[in-house]
Structures are given as structure tokens and as C-alpha cells.
Design a protein around this motif. Sequence first.
Motif, PDB file in Angstrom:
ATOM      1  N   GLN A  22      14.217  44.717  23.169  1.00 50.20           N
ATOM      2  CA  GLN A  22      13.616  45.068  24.373  1.00 50.20           C
ATOM      3  C   GLN A  22      12.177  44.878  24.172  1.00 50.20           C
ATOM      4  OE1 GLN A  22      16.181  44.892  26.264  1.00 50.20           O
ATOM      5  NE2 GLN A  22      15.047  46.260  27.632  1.00 50.20           N
ATOM      6  N   THR A  23      11.453  45.329  23.003  1.00 50.62           N
ATOM      7  CA  THR A  23      10.146  45.182  22.783  1.00 50.62           C
ATOM      8  C   THR A  23       9.680  43.697  22.600  1.00 50.62           C
ATOM      9  OG1 THR A  23      10.143  47.060  21.648  1.00 50.62           O
ATOM     10  CG2 THR A  23       8.446  45.718  21.184  1.00 50.62           C
ATOM     11  N   ALA A  24      10.763  42.708  21.819  1.00 45.37           N
ATOM     12  CA  ALA A  24      10.677  41.381  21.871  1.00 45.37           C
ATOM     13  C   ALA A  24      10.489  40.789  23.084  1.00 45.37           C
ATOM     14  CB  ALA A  24      11.708  40.817  20.809  1.00 45.37           C
ATOM     15  N   PHE A  25      11.383  41.276  24.024  1.00 44.21           N
ATOM     16  CA  PHE A  25      11.711  40.637  25.342  1.00 44.21           C
ATOM     17  C   PHE A  25      10.579  40.777  26.157  1.00 44.21           C
ATOM     18  CE2 PHE A  25      12.623  40.553  29.783  1.00 44.21           C
ATOM     19  CZ  PHE A  25      13.658  39.589  29.686  1.00 44.21           C
ATOM     20  N   ARG A  26       9.759  42.029  25.955  1.00 45.76           N
ATOM     21  CA  ARG A  26       8.502  42.434  26.652  1.00 45.76           C
ATOM     22  C   ARG A  26       7.369  41.592  26.162  1.00 45.76           C
ATOM     23  NH1 ARG A  26       4.624  45.606  25.406  1.00 45.76           N
ATOM     24  NH2 ARG A  26       5.569  46.577  23.890  1.00 45.76           N
ATOM     25  N   LEU A  27       7.193  41.572  25.103  1.00 46.90           N
ATOM     26  CA  LEU A  27       6.065  40.666  24.553  1.00 46.90           C
ATOM     27  C   LEU A  27       5.979  39.204  24.665  1.00 46.90           C
ATOM     28  CD1 LEU A  27       5.796  42.582  20.847  1.00 46.90           C
ATOM     29  CD2 LEU A  27       4.252  42.665  22.713  1.00 46.90           C
ATOM     30  N   LEU A  28       7.429  38.778  24.626  1.00 49.11           N
ATOM     31  CA  LEU A  28       7.643  37.319  24.981  1.00 49.11           C
ATOM     32  C   LEU A  28       7.240  37.097  26.441  1.00 49.11           C
ATOM     33  CD1 LEU A  28      10.731  36.493  22.760  1.00 49.11           C
ATOM     34  CD2 LEU A  28       8.443  35.343  22.570  1.00 49.11           C
ATOM     35  N   ALA A  29       7.820  38.217  27.202  1.00 40.18           N
ATOM     36  CA  ALA A  29       7.576  37.957  28.742  1.00 40.18           C
ATOM     37  C   ALA A  29       6.096  38.021  29.044  1.00 40.18           C
ATOM     38  CB  ALA A  29       8.512  38.973  29.344  1.00 40.18           C
ATOM     39  N   GLU A  30       5.405  38.870  28.443  1.00 33.69           N
ATOM     40  CA  GLU A  30       3.943  39.269  28.679  1.00 33.69           C
ATOM     41  C   GLU A  30       3.169  37.867  28.171  1.00 33.69           C
ATOM     42  OE1 GLU A  30       3.026  42.838  26.888  1.00 33.69           O
ATOM     43  OE2 GLU A  30       3.929  44.127  28.494  1.00 33.69           O
ATOM     44  N   GLY A  31       3.583  37.252  27.113  1.00 33.84           N
ATOM     45  CA  GLY A  31       2.810  36.223  26.537  1.00 33.84           C
ATOM     46  C   GLY A  31       3.256  34.850  27.133  1.00 33.84           C
ATOM     47  N   GLY A  32       4.128  34.821  27.986  1.00 31.24           N
ATOM     48  CA  GLY A  32       4.462  33.698  28.724  1.00 31.24           C
ATOM     49  C   GLY A  32       5.817  33.033  28.050  1.00 31.24           C
ATOM     50  N   GLY A  33       5.688  33.016  26.699  1.00 35.20           N
ATOM     51  CA  GLY A  33       7.111  32.649  25.771  1.00 35.20           C
ATOM     52  C   GLY A  33       7.349  31.184  26.257  1.00 35.20           C
ATOM     53  N   GLY A  34       6.938  30.508  27.242  1.00 36.81           N
ATOM     54  CA  GLY A  34       7.602  29.239  27.467  1.00 36.81           C
ATOM     55  C   GLY A  34       7.556  28.387  26.288  1.00 36.81           C
ATOM     56  N   GLN A  35       6.454  28.453  25.284  1.00 37.24           N
ATOM     57  CA  GLN A  35       6.402  27.353  24.145  1.00 37.24           C
ATOM     58  C   GLN A  35       7.670  27.610  23.377  1.00 37.24           C
ATOM     59  OE1 GLN A  35       4.006  30.065  25.035  1.00 37.24           O
ATOM     60  NE2 GLN A  35       2.455  28.707  25.821  1.00 37.24           N
ATOM     61  N   GLN A  36       8.205  28.557  23.632  1.00 36.98           N
ATOM     62  CA  GLN A  36       9.386  29.139  22.796  1.00 36.98           C
ATOM     63  C   GLN A  36      10.867  28.775  23.308  1.00 36.98           C
ATOM     64  OE1 GLN A  36       9.279  29.189  19.371  1.00 36.98           O
ATOM     65  NE2 GLN A  36       7.099  29.203  19.667  1.00 36.98           N
ATOM     66  N   ALA A  37      10.898  28.214  24.488  1.00 35.90           N
ATOM     67  CA  ALA A  37      11.991  27.957  25.489  1.00 35.90           C
ATOM     68  C   ALA A  37      13.036  27.288  24.699  1.00 35.90           C
ATOM     69  CB  ALA A  37      11.548  27.101  26.593  1.00 35.90           C
ATOM     70  N   ALA A  38      12.766  26.252  23.759  1.00 38.51           N
ATOM     71  CA  ALA A  38      14.177  25.746  23.139  1.00 38.51           C
ATOM     72  C   ALA A  38      14.766  26.617  22.343  1.00 38.51           C
ATOM     73  CB  ALA A  38      13.532  24.467  22.508  1.00 38.51           C
ATOM     74  N   ASP A  39      13.902  27.435  21.544  1.00 37.29           N
ATOM     75  CA  ASP A  39      14.237  28.430  20.632  1.00 37.29           C
ATOM     76  C   ASP A  39      15.077  29.433  21.143  1.00 37.29           C
ATOM     77  OD1 ASP A  39      13.330  26.866  18.292  1.00 37.29           O
ATOM     78  OD2 ASP A  39      11.419  28.115  18.470  1.00 37.29           O
ATOM     79  N   ILE A  40      14.447  29.979  22.524  1.00 42.59           N
ATOM     80  CA  ILE A  40      15.458  31.150  23.157  1.00 42.59           C
ATOM     81  C   ILE A  40      16.682  30.382  23.605  1.00 42.59           C
ATOM     82  CG2 ILE A  40      14.974  32.450  25.466  1.00 42.59           C
ATOM     83  CD1 ILE A  40      12.064  32.271  25.078  1.00 42.59           C
ATOM     84  N   ALA A  41      16.601  29.291  24.048  1.00 39.35           N
ATOM     85  CA  ALA A  41      17.868  28.600  24.686  1.00 39.35           C
ATOM     86  C   ALA A  41      18.845  28.343  23.355  1.00 39.35           C
ATOM     87  CB  ALA A  41      17.708  27.419  25.243  1.00 39.35           C
ATOM     88  N   LEU A  42      18.444  28.392  21.818  1.00 38.27           N
ATOM     89  CA  LEU A  42      19.322  28.172  21.175  1.00 38.27           C
ATOM     90  C   LEU A  42      20.257  29.497  20.939  1.00 38.27           C
ATOM     91  CD1 LEU A  42      17.473  25.850  18.620  1.00 38.27           C
ATOM     92  CD2 LEU A  42      19.257  25.382  19.899  1.00 38.27           C
ATOM     93  N   LEU A  43      19.435  30.474  21.315  1.00 42.43           N
ATOM     94  CA  LEU A  43      20.166  31.803  21.127  1.00 42.43           C
ATOM     95  C   LEU A  43      21.592  31.931  21.798  1.00 42.43           C
ATOM     96  CD1 LEU A  43      17.409  34.424  20.995  1.00 42.43           C
ATOM     97  CD2 LEU A  43      18.761  33.530  18.967  1.00 42.43           C
ATOM     98  N   VAL A  44      21.580  31.066  22.897  1.00 39.96           N
ATOM     99  CA  VAL A  44      22.925  31.264  23.655  1.00 39.96           C
ATOM    100  C   VAL A  44      23.972  30.226  23.208  1.00 39.96           C
ATOM    101  CG1 VAL A  44      23.649  30.657  26.087  1.00 39.96           C
ATOM    102  CG2 VAL A  44      21.213  31.395  25.557  1.00 39.96           C
ATOM    103  N   ASP A  45      24.569  30.828  22.189  1.00 39.64           N
ATOM    104  CA  ASP A  45      25.765  30.084  21.586  1.00 39.64           C
ATOM    105  C   ASP A  45      26.607  31.338  20.812  1.00 39.64           C
ATOM    106  OD1 ASP A  45      25.042  30.905  18.864  1.00 39.64           O
ATOM    107  OD2 ASP A  45      23.934  28.988  18.669  1.00 39.64           O
ATOM    108  N   ASP A  46      27.833  30.841  20.427  1.00 33.13           N
ATOM    109  CA  ASP A  46      28.977  31.825  20.208  1.00 33.13           C
ATOM    110  C   ASP A  46      28.400  32.533  18.863  1.00 33.13           C
ATOM    111  OD1 ASP A  46      30.451  30.785  22.127  1.00 33.13           O
ATOM    112  OD2 ASP A  46      31.376  29.472  21.027  1.00 33.13           O
ATOM    113  N   GLY A  47      27.472  31.916  18.044  1.00 35.64           N
ATOM    114  CA  GLY A  47      27.144  32.764  16.776  1.00 35.64           C
ATOM    115  C   GLY A  47      26.213  33.819  16.989  1.00 35.64           C
ATOM    116  N   THR A  48      25.755  33.902  18.306  1.00 35.65           N
ATOM    117  CA  THR A  48      24.765  35.045  18.333  1.00 35.65           C
ATOM    118  C   THR A  48      25.531  36.222  19.120  1.00 35.65           C
ATOM    119  OG1 THR A  48      22.848  33.360  18.857  1.00 35.65           O
ATOM    120  CG2 THR A  48      22.498  35.500  19.441  1.00 35.65           C
ATOM    121  N   SER A  49      24.927  37.360  18.693  1.00 36.64           N
ATOM    122  CA  SER A  49      25.499  38.567  19.371  1.00 36.64           C
ATOM    123  C   SER A  49      25.421  38.472  20.691  1.00 36.64           C
ATOM    124  CB  SER A  49      24.788  39.619  18.754  1.00 36.64           C
ATOM    125  OG  SER A  49      23.570  39.837  19.558  1.00 36.64           O
TER     126      SER A  49
END
Length: 166
Positions: A22-49
Motif C-alpha cells: 500500500q505504501t509503495a502504491f501510494r508513493l508511486l501514485a503520488e510521484g506519477g510512476g509513469g516512468q515505471q509503467a513497463a515494470d509495473i505491467a511486468l508484475l502482471v504475470d503468473d509468477g507474481t503473487s
Amino acid sequence: MDGLSERDLVSELASPRFWRRQTAFRLLAEGGGGQQAADIALLVDDGTSRAGVVSALRLLAYLEIDDTRAVQRALSHPDPSVRTHAVQVAAASVAQNSDLRVAVMALADEPDVGVVRQVAVAMGNTSDPRAVALLAKIARTHGSVLWMDAAVMTAAADRAGELLEA
């Protein structure tokens, strides 16, 4: 966590600890996080919780990053709770994005009724004529499931007459 890089914060979205996610979510949301969009999207796979996938999906949606492939991967995730969240995220795009619309509609035959209920709700966001037939099918096969009738009728809204004829 305030001193972590954006890349490290993205990794924390998959943390087993709720507070860290939740804290990571909030900090990324507050900071825009768009630069890391590809990395965020990579979390969406079967290997991630499951929690990591849902956090990544919700963050992409919050940041208004349109990543159809990530949502489609989540729509086919083995965990029904992830698929439920994926349908909720996809619902905002089903009117404009035919690939997502078709993928969401395919989940109407899903064994998990929670996912099917979200599919019904999502069909309220599209004027695709197949949506009414799909809602009728859902009503016939799952009408006795708690809240399914409400989901179907809400989605049908101004198309209730068509639904009754289907």
C-alpha cells in the motif's frame, strides 16, 4: 520507504506485507510512476503473487496507463480474484477497446460466479449488441446467484426491453 527508487517501489507492489504494498502504491501514485509503467505491467504475470498482480493492475488504472496486454494477461490469470479485478479494470475500456471487450465477454462462461458478476456489470459500459445476448445468457444460467440479478439489470439499464426479448 520514502528513500526507495521508483524501480524498488515497483518491486514492493508484490511484497507479502500489505503495508509495504500500500505504501509503495501510494508513493508511486503520488510521484506519477509513469516512468515505471513497463515494470509495473511486468508484475502482471503468473509468477507474481495475487496481491502483487492486483496492486499492479490497480496502479496502472489509477495512473491512467492503458496497457491492454497487461489487462488481458490478468483476465486469464489462474486466480479468480485476479480475474475479477481485471474485469473491473477492463470495464472502463470495453466501449472503446474491442480486444478487451471480446476478452471480457469470453469470461461469461467462467466457473467463478464472482467473475461472471463483474462481466455482467462491465457489459453496461458497451453498446455492443452482443452484450444484451450475453446478459440474457448470464441471467438464465446464473440468475439465482446472489446479486447476479442486480448486476444484469444494472448493466441492461436502458436496454431492459431488449434483454427481455433475448
